[in-house]
Design a protein around this motif. Structure first.
Motif, PDB file in Angstrom:
ATOM      1  N   LEU A   4       0.839  -1.200   0.000  1.00  0.00           N
ATOM      2  CA  LEU A   4       0.000   0.000   0.000  1.00  0.00           C
ATOM      3  C   LEU A   4       0.879   1.257   0.000  1.00  0.00           C
ATOM      4  O   LEU A   4       2.080   1.179   0.267  1.00  0.00           O
ATOM      5  N   SER A  36       1.363   3.469   2.111  1.00  0.00           N
ATOM      6  CA  SER A  36       2.077   3.661   3.379  1.00  0.00           C
ATOM      7  C   SER A  36       3.274   2.748   3.518  1.00  0.00           C
ATOM      8  O   SER A  36       4.088   2.912   4.415  1.00  0.00           O
ATOM      9  N   GLU A  46       2.734  -0.487   3.979  1.00  0.00           N
ATOM     10  CA  GLU A  46       2.174  -1.701   4.596  1.00  0.00           C
ATOM     11  C   GLU A  46       1.895  -2.734   3.505  1.00  0.00           C
ATOM     12  O   GLU A  46       1.404  -2.402   2.428  1.00  0.00           O
ATOM     13  N   ASP A 100      -5.425   1.710   2.989  1.00  0.00           N
ATOM     14  CA  ASP A 100      -4.459   2.066   4.029  1.00  0.00           C
ATOM     15  C   ASP A 100      -5.187   2.528   5.292  1.00  0.00           C
ATOM     16  O   ASP A 100      -4.822   2.155   6.407  1.00  0.00           O
ATOM     17  N   ARG A 142      -6.535   2.567  -2.955  1.00  0.00           N
ATOM     18  CA  ARG A 142      -5.356   2.131  -2.198  1.00  0.00           C
ATOM     19  C   ARG A 142      -5.207   2.950  -0.919  1.00  0.00           C
ATOM     20  O   ARG A 142      -4.890   2.403   0.145  1.00  0.00           O
ATOM     21  N   GLU A 143      -5.463   4.257  -1.053  1.00  0.00           N
ATOM     22  CA  GLU A 143      -5.364   5.092   0.156  1.00  0.00           C
ATOM     23  C   GLU A 143      -6.440   4.725   1.163  1.00  0.00           C
ATOM     24  O   GLU A 143      -6.203   4.691   2.375  1.00  0.00           O
TER      25      GLU A 143
END
Ligand SMILES: Nc1nc2c(ncn2[C@@H]2O[C@H](COP(=O)(O)OP(=O)(O)OP(=O)(O)O)[C@@H](O)[C@H]2O)c(=O)[nH]1
Ligand SMILES: [Mg+2]
Length: 591
Positions: free
Chosen positions: A48, A50, A52, A160, A156-157
């Motif tokens: 992701l 971030s 992760e 996250d 995707r955000e």
């Protein structure tokens, strides 16, 4: 890493979206590609924004594969709920939502995909309203297209944000890996895969399968070999052991779970079933990747007893999803979530026992205090195996007790000891084993822990130290009297008295309190020794000598001589001549 399962109606674009997000193919079977349909669970992962790592468990949406869908969603902490913009809310959207609600899934993200084909707003509005009305609550919604890539960045955000809000799993929790795939690898044997929700598995660990113990030979997480994996994670475990594991079994920490085939549960009001009465007598219970036929016995209100066709490793608070496999295809077949309240429920034989049980469990919570009200004595290991942290301090060793039950036991013990003393006046006290048996306790140590002054434990008996003596003196006196039980006239020597801590002052106190009989300086016997001696001496041919008396009393001259003098003074015996005595007949009218 994190794990998110997909959910949603058949053909709404779940697999396409996962493919677009990960670049990996979730539909691995040739048949799936030929039919354009997910049949088996698919696995794919990505990183992701971030940083992760996120693994998807992609589930089938077709109604025939609901069991597989549940196996994928069961151990996953969150879902990406997919609805097609051009079709909107459909039957399996509803069925999956009800299933997620029943399973207690509380973290979800709504992806309205195929937004290149139709305006996504109506589908978003309907889906959000349905989700908000369910246990999933207000989920973030994104319009996307798996085909054009529209909205994928925002999705995707949002993913996250979804995973950042998930509770942090406990790394020390006992392992329960529900197996969703089994295969063999040439040269290294059996490999099982699953979603590890919490806990840690390391290479070399011994774990348990229904078939017996197994050892972890190797571990992989997202195709990378590792020496240890902590949940949440998708893991592949290479096992050494007997038997071939199957999907629906769980790989567990030994002693970490209770393997139960009879459970009492509370239905949660989802789907059609509000209480146990309307439920069909046979259902399928799903948990993790397991699907087990169960017999349903309504106990009253939402409390139901389930007999599972196969034992499952369970904790209190686990949620089983109940589904009616025989229902009409068009209907929602998920009936209820069933939260586990007891994994070792008692037999219900008496009339009215079921109703009582239901009342008792109505307010039960899946915690140790509730559990102890039901099973008033449990070892720490049993509590942990039932999924409850032991509460406070143990009553002794690793035993935990319900406080009310424990104080009631203390009273029952005192009463039993009193009764025993009355029925066995010549014994120094009630044997601990008899108390244990009488109170139905599983461990002798519990008896000792229940003893309170003036009672004390001495040499395997519970002796009643008299009131008013300091506890150490009472204990020493109790021990002394216990030692005298076999040979009641063998008064202890000075050395033994000193070892017991009974100096002149303590002996004087015990004599004053009536706990001991003073025969002469430094010679003490249990109270009542005179009467008992007179009884034994009366059986001798009269008159008798000191030596005959000594033998009858099974003691030494050191004790026999002053004891006989005491009896003379008390009028129980009298001298006939220099060498002989006889017992005096009881006073007329005396008892
Ligand atoms: N135009 C368009 N077509 C899409 C989109 N997403 C999926 N499709 C098409 O919709 C059909 C079904 O897509 P899948 O991804 O297999 O749907 P699914 O939800 O995984 O289906 P099941 O796994 O069987 O439940 C395929 O023909 C896809 O090409 C999209 O965003 N836009
Ligand atoms: Mg699919």
């Amino acid at each position: 890493m994190h794990v998110v399962a997909t959910a949603g109606h058949v053909d709404h674009g779940k697999s396409t979206l996962v493919r677009a997000l990960t670049g990996m193919e979730p539909d691995r079977l040739a048949e799936e590609r030929r039919r354009g349909l997910t049949i088996e669970l698919g696995y794919a992962w990505t990183t992701l924004p971030s940083g992760e790592r996120l693994a998807f468990v992609d589930v089938p949406g077709h109604e025939r594969f609901l069991g597989t869908m549940l196996a994928g969603v069961g151990p996953a902490p969150a879902v990406m709920f997919v609805v097609a913009a051009d079709e909107g809310w459909m039957p399996q959207s509803e069925e999956h939502l009800v299933a997620l609600e029943a399973l207690g899934v509380r973290h979800a993200l709504l992806a309205v995909t195929r937004a290149d084909l139709a305006d996504p707003e109506p589908a978003i509005g309907r889906a959000r309203a349905r989700m908000a009305a369910s246990g999933l609550g207000a989920a973030e919604a994104r319009a996307v297209s798996g085909r054009t890539g529209q909205g994928l960045g925002e999705l995707r955000e949002a993913l996250d944000r979804l995973v950042a809000a998930l509770p942090v799993p406990r790394s020390q929790a006992p392992v329960r890996l529900w197996i969703d795939r089994v295969f063999s690898v040439r040269g290294s044997g059996t490999v099982v895969t699953g979603t590890l929700p919490e806990g840690t598995i390391a290479v070399g660990d011994e774990l348990t399968l229904p078939g017996g113990p197994v050892r972890v030979r190797g571990l992989e997480c997202l195709n990378e070999p590792l020496t240890s994996v902590t949940g949440v994670a998708r893991v592949a475990v290479n096992l050494r052991g007997h038997g071939v594991p199957e999907r629906g079994q769980a790989l567990v920490t030994p002693g970490g779970w209770t393997c139960a085939d009879l459970v009492d549960v509370r239905l949660s009001p989802v789907g059609a079933a509000r209480d146990g009465i309307g439920l069909p007598p046979r259902l399928t219970a799903h948990i993790g990747s397991a699907a087990v036929v169960c017999e349903v016995r309504p106990l009253g209100g939402p409390i139901v007893r389930l007999r599972l066709a196969r034992a499952l490793p369970l904790h209190l608070g686990d949620v089983l999803l109940l589904r009616d496999p025989g229902r009409d295809r068009s209907e929602v077949r998920v009936l209820a979530g069933a939260s586990v309240l007891d994994v070792r429920p008692p037999a219900l034989r008496r009339r009215g026992a079921a109703r009582e049980r239901a009342d008792r469990l109505a307010a039960a919570r899946p915690d140790a205090a509730s559990l102890l009200r039901d099973h008033p004595l449990l070892r720490a290991g049993d509590l942990l195996a039932m999924g409850c942290a032991p509460p406070g301090r143990p009553v002794c060793g690793d035993w935990h007790a319900d406080p009310a039950y424990w104080s009631e036991l203390g009273e029952r013990l005192a009463e039993a000891v009193r009764r025993y003393a009355a029925e066995h006046p010549l014994e120094p006290g009630m044997p601990v084993e008899a108390v244990r048996h009488g109170l139905g306790l599983p461990d002798r140590r519990l008896v000792a822990a229940l003893v309170r002054p003036p009672l004390a434990v001495a040499d395997g008996r519970i002796v009643s130290g008299p009131r008013g003596l300091p506890a150490p003196v009472a204990r020493a006196v109790g021990r002394l009297r216990a030692e005298l039980s076999a040979h009641p006239f063998r008064a202890p020597e000075a050395g033994r008295l000193a070892e017991l801590g009974l100096g002149p002052r303590e002996l004087a106190a015990a004599v004053r309190a009536g706990a001991l009989l003073r025969v002469a300086d430094g010679i003490v016997l249990p109270p009542g020794a005179e009467a008992r001696a007179a009884e034994l001496l009366a059986r001798l041919p009269q008159p008798f000598t000191v030596s005959q008396a000594r033998q009858a009393l099974d003691t030494s001259r050191r004790v026999a001589v002053p004891l006989l003098e005491l009896l003379d003074r008390g009028g129980l015996t009298e001298r006939v001549d220099e060498l002989h005595r006889r017992c005096r007949p009881p006073a007329p009218g005396g008892a």
